[in-house]
Design an enzyme around this catalytic site. Structure first.
Site, PDB file in Angstrom:
ATOM      1  N   CYS A  49       3.440   2.496  -9.129  1.00 24.16           N
ATOM      2  CA  CYS A  49       2.789   1.795  -8.026  1.00 24.16           C
ATOM      3  C   CYS A  49       2.082   0.579  -8.623  1.00 24.16           C
ATOM      4  O   CYS A  49       1.757   0.564  -9.804  1.00 24.16           O
ATOM      5  CB  CYS A  49       1.752   2.674  -7.334  1.00 24.16           C
ATOM      6  SG  CYS A  49       2.418   4.161  -6.590  1.00 24.16           S
ATOM      7  N   GLU A 107      -3.723   0.646   1.795  1.00 23.44           N
ATOM      8  CA  GLU A 107      -2.690  -0.303   1.405  1.00 23.44           C
ATOM      9  C   GLU A 107      -1.553  -0.421   2.403  1.00 23.44           C
ATOM     10  O   GLU A 107      -1.128   0.571   2.992  1.00 23.44           O
ATOM     11  CB  GLU A 107      -2.077   0.127   0.064  1.00 23.44           C
ATOM     12  CG  GLU A 107      -3.067   0.143  -1.077  1.00 23.44           C
ATOM     13  CD  GLU A 107      -2.477   0.619  -2.398  1.00 23.44           C
ATOM     14  OE1 GLU A 107      -3.040   0.275  -3.444  1.00 23.44           O
ATOM     15  OE2 GLU A 107      -1.450   1.332  -2.380  1.00 23.44           O
TER      16      GLU A 107
END
Length: 195
Positions: free
Chosen positions: A74, A122
């Site tokens: 990520c 996010e």
């Protein structure tokens, strides 16, 4: 020689409004807290030629979700950085490996999660790619790695018997049954900041 995190150059993340447009930038070292602003990120699932998926356990000293098993990588694109370039950069930084056949699978994925008072918030497009060669994890980012056959891993995540990060669980629920060979999704629904 290790770089002192307090004197290292700032790594900026792209802040977003609710529609996914850029709303400024913030130093990554200060963006994650109890009221983390919405920002742009990405997730990537890596597969080998045998169809196994690479899982990583986050380093124990990370500020967010330390020690949690999750997908391969990520990260956050830098301001103005192409999203696919950011994925390639971060996979190489964290795992010492290059990707090929990089494909966007979940352009509009978004999540919010909390652990120990620290929040992730996010818009996080999800990719899959293939890799070959040895993985050499950066210990500042990755505690350990494991290759697992995709289907049993997916089944265990879906039935709740496999503990993974919140975002990984939600992504596996939305990913195609065979992400290693799924066609790329249209980038039309990417957050505007990522187009």
């Amino acid at each position: 020689m290790t770089t002192d995190p307090d004197t290292a150059p700032a790594e900026l993340v792209v802040l977003l409004d609710e529609d996914g447009h850029p709303a400024g930038t913030q130093d990554k070292r200060t963006v994650h807290h109890a009221d983390t602003p919405l920002h742009l990120a990405f997730s990537c699932y890596l597969f080998d030629d045998d169809g196994r998926v690479l899982l990583t356990r986050r380093a124990l000293h990370k500020a967010t979700f330390p020690g949690v098993w999750t997908n391969a990588c990520c990260g956050h694109p830098a301001p103005g950085e192409d999203l696919e370039d950011a994925v390639r950069r971060r996979v190489h930084q964290e795992l010492g490996i290059d990707v090929h056949d990089l494909r966007l699978l979940l352009p509009a994925f978004r999540y919010r999660a909390e652990m120990d008072g620290v929040v992730e918030n996010e818009m996080c497009p999800v990719f899959a790619a293939r890799v070959g060669g040895p993985v050499t994890p950066d210990p500042d980012e990755v505690e350990e790695v494991a290759w697992e056959p995709w289907e049993p891993f997916r089944g265990a995540v879906l039935d709740g018997s496999r503990e993974v990060s919140v975002w990984c669980r939600e992504q596996v629920q939305q990913l195609p049954a065979d992400p290693a060979s799924a066609p790329a999704a249209s980038p039309a629904t990417l957050p505007p900041a990522a187009r």
